[in-house]
Design a protein around this motif. Structure first.
Motif, PDB file in Angstrom:
ATOM      1  N   GLN A  35      33.291  39.085  24.924  1.00 30.39           N
ATOM      2  CA  GLN A  35      33.485  40.132  25.859  1.00 30.39           C
ATOM      3  C   GLN A  35      32.175  40.838  26.587  1.00 30.39           C
ATOM      4  O   GLN A  35      32.120  40.940  27.818  1.00 30.39           O
ATOM      5  CB  GLN A  35      34.319  41.104  25.289  1.00 30.39           C
ATOM      6  CG  GLN A  35      35.815  40.744  24.945  1.00 30.39           C
ATOM      7  CD  GLN A  35      36.403  41.854  24.020  1.00 30.39           C
ATOM      8  OE1 GLN A  35      36.117  42.610  23.467  1.00 30.39           O
ATOM      9  NE2 GLN A  35      37.896  41.926  24.354  1.00 30.39           N
ATOM     10  N   PRO A  36      31.262  40.976  25.676  1.00 29.58           N
ATOM     11  CA  PRO A  36      29.911  41.562  26.224  1.00 29.58           C
ATOM     12  C   PRO A  36      29.176  40.397  27.434  1.00 29.58           C
ATOM     13  O   PRO A  36      29.050  41.119  28.486  1.00 29.58           O
ATOM     14  CB  PRO A  36      28.975  41.639  24.924  1.00 29.58           C
ATOM     15  CG  PRO A  36      30.011  41.758  23.797  1.00 29.58           C
ATOM     16  CD  PRO A  36      31.105  40.705  24.367  1.00 29.58           C
ATOM     17  N   ARG A  37      29.568  39.238  27.282  1.00 34.86           N
ATOM     18  CA  ARG A  37      29.024  38.318  28.142  1.00 34.86           C
ATOM     19  C   ARG A  37      29.813  38.482  29.539  1.00 34.86           C
ATOM     20  O   ARG A  37      29.371  38.428  30.576  1.00 34.86           O
ATOM     21  CB  ARG A  37      29.071  36.839  27.614  1.00 34.86           C
ATOM     22  CG  ARG A  37      28.344  35.788  28.551  1.00 34.86           C
ATOM     23  CD  ARG A  37      27.511  35.067  27.879  1.00 34.86           C
ATOM     24  NE  ARG A  37      26.953  34.199  28.895  1.00 34.86           N
ATOM     25  CZ  ARG A  37      25.879  34.086  29.755  1.00 34.86           C
ATOM     26  NH1 ARG A  37      25.189  35.109  29.387  1.00 34.86           N
ATOM     27  NH2 ARG A  37      25.584  33.081  30.400  1.00 34.86           N
ATOM     28  N   VAL A  38      30.798  38.706  29.289  1.00 36.26           N
ATOM     29  CA  VAL A  38      32.096  38.689  30.363  1.00 36.26           C
ATOM     30  C   VAL A  38      31.660  40.032  31.398  1.00 36.26           C
ATOM     31  O   VAL A  38      31.607  39.953  32.353  1.00 36.26           O
ATOM     32  CB  VAL A  38      33.172  38.805  29.843  1.00 36.26           C
ATOM     33  CG1 VAL A  38      34.520  39.025  31.235  1.00 36.26           C
ATOM     34  CG2 VAL A  38      33.893  37.398  29.860  1.00 36.26           C
ATOM     35  N   LEU A  39      31.700  41.205  30.784  1.00 35.74           N
ATOM     36  CA  LEU A  39      31.171  42.375  31.373  1.00 35.74           C
ATOM     37  C   LEU A  39      29.863  42.138  31.869  1.00 35.74           C
ATOM     38  O   LEU A  39      29.701  42.790  33.044  1.00 35.74           O
ATOM     39  CB  LEU A  39      31.168  43.571  30.274  1.00 35.74           C
ATOM     40  CG  LEU A  39      32.514  43.963  29.470  1.00 35.74           C
ATOM     41  CD1 LEU A  39      32.301  44.824  28.581  1.00 35.74           C
ATOM     42  CD2 LEU A  39      33.331  44.459  30.865  1.00 35.74           C
ATOM     43  N   SER A  40      28.776  41.588  31.188  1.00 42.67           N
ATOM     44  CA  SER A  40      27.621  41.389  31.856  1.00 42.67           C
ATOM     45  C   SER A  40      27.374  40.522  33.047  1.00 42.67           C
ATOM     46  O   SER A  40      26.800  40.931  34.253  1.00 42.67           O
ATOM     47  CB  SER A  40      26.520  40.870  30.958  1.00 42.67           C
ATOM     48  OG  SER A  40      25.435  40.500  31.174  1.00 42.67           O
ATOM     49  N   GLN A  41      28.315  39.531  33.183  1.00 44.98           N
ATOM     50  CA  GLN A  41      28.411  38.698  34.236  1.00 44.98           C
ATOM     51  C   GLN A  41      29.000  39.389  35.364  1.00 44.98           C
ATOM     52  O   GLN A  41      28.975  39.108  36.509  1.00 44.98           O
ATOM     53  CB  GLN A  41      29.221  37.448  33.828  1.00 44.98           C
ATOM     54  CG  GLN A  41      28.568  36.411  33.125  1.00 44.98           C
ATOM     55  CD  GLN A  41      27.235  36.140  33.671  1.00 44.98           C
ATOM     56  OE1 GLN A  41      27.117  35.786  34.773  1.00 44.98           O
ATOM     57  NE2 GLN A  41      25.919  36.008  33.019  1.00 44.98           N
ATOM     58  N   THR A  63      40.003  30.652  26.301  1.00 47.17           N
ATOM     59  CA  THR A  63      39.374  31.629  25.523  1.00 47.17           C
ATOM     60  C   THR A  63      38.815  32.945  26.528  1.00 47.17           C
ATOM     61  O   THR A  63      39.303  34.020  26.057  1.00 47.17           O
ATOM     62  CB  THR A  63      37.959  31.261  24.917  1.00 47.17           C
ATOM     63  OG1 THR A  63      38.337  30.349  24.190  1.00 47.17           O
ATOM     64  CG2 THR A  63      37.374  32.451  24.129  1.00 47.17           C
ATOM     65  N   LEU A  64      38.655  32.611  27.547  1.00 46.87           N
ATOM     66  CA  LEU A  64      38.375  33.752  28.815  1.00 46.87           C
ATOM     67  C   LEU A  64      39.495  34.464  29.025  1.00 46.87           C
ATOM     68  O   LEU A  64      39.735  35.898  28.996  1.00 46.87           O
ATOM     69  CB  LEU A  64      37.773  33.219  29.883  1.00 46.87           C
ATOM     70  CG  LEU A  64      37.558  34.266  30.910  1.00 46.87           C
ATOM     71  CD1 LEU A  64      36.566  35.417  30.633  1.00 46.87           C
ATOM     72  CD2 LEU A  64      37.202  33.741  32.325  1.00 46.87           C
ATOM     73  N   SER A  65      40.759  33.935  29.270  1.00 42.51           N
ATOM     74  CA  SER A  65      42.080  34.631  29.534  1.00 42.51           C
ATOM     75  C   SER A  65      42.299  35.662  28.419  1.00 42.51           C
ATOM     76  O   SER A  65      42.868  36.701  28.639  1.00 42.51           O
ATOM     77  CB  SER A  65      43.089  33.339  29.554  1.00 42.51           C
ATOM     78  OG  SER A  65      44.466  34.165  29.962  1.00 42.51           O
TER      79      SER A  65
END
Length: 143
Positions: A35-41, A63-65
């Protein structure tokens, strides 16, 4: 231990140490792995498709879903219809998500500073070039 094994071991230990330092912070913020990586991106590039986000985040689409489901439930992201493709959604940060992504970026930034502490700019560039070669070598062997 031969040099190649030492390199593999150092890469593994470096990543495990980085994770050990970050996981308590993510836990305190109520975030789980990925989740942190997703938010960062999304802070870097908002309103993108799930596929684009998966690629940018280096996370498998399934996994992203699941991560997006949780982030949406937490009020950090929204999925809206993609006007260019009826079968996909555009993912974007909510106002609350933008705040959390800012906190995530701050944590990543502090960790990056610790990682390169004592390295000259030239040493950082050399390390980056070498790691890029390792990455490319690993990806070429997949094809």
């Amino acid at each position: 231990m031969d040099r190649k094994q030492q390199i593999r071991d150092l890469l593994f230990r470096t990543e495990m140490t980085r994770r050990k330092k970050l996981y308590p912070v993510w836990n305190r913020l109520g975030l789980i792995a990925g989740q942190p990586r997703v938010l960062s991106q999304l802070l870097i590039r908002d309103h993108i498709t799930q596929k684009e986000l998966a690629d940018a985040s280096c996370i498998e689409p399934a996994t992203l879903s699941r991560a997006l489901d949780r982030l949406e439930d937490m009020g950090y992201i929204a999925r809206n219809d993609n006007p260019n493709c009826r079968r996909s959604f555009l993912v974007s940060l909510t106002e609350e998500g933008r705040k959390m992504a800012g906190e995530v970026q701050e944590v990543f930034g502090k960790t990056q500073e610790v990682m390169v502490e004592g390295f000259s700019q030239e040493e950082q560039e050399t390390l980056c070039r070498l790691l890029e070669r390792v990455y490319k070598n690993l990806n070429q062997n997949e094809k």
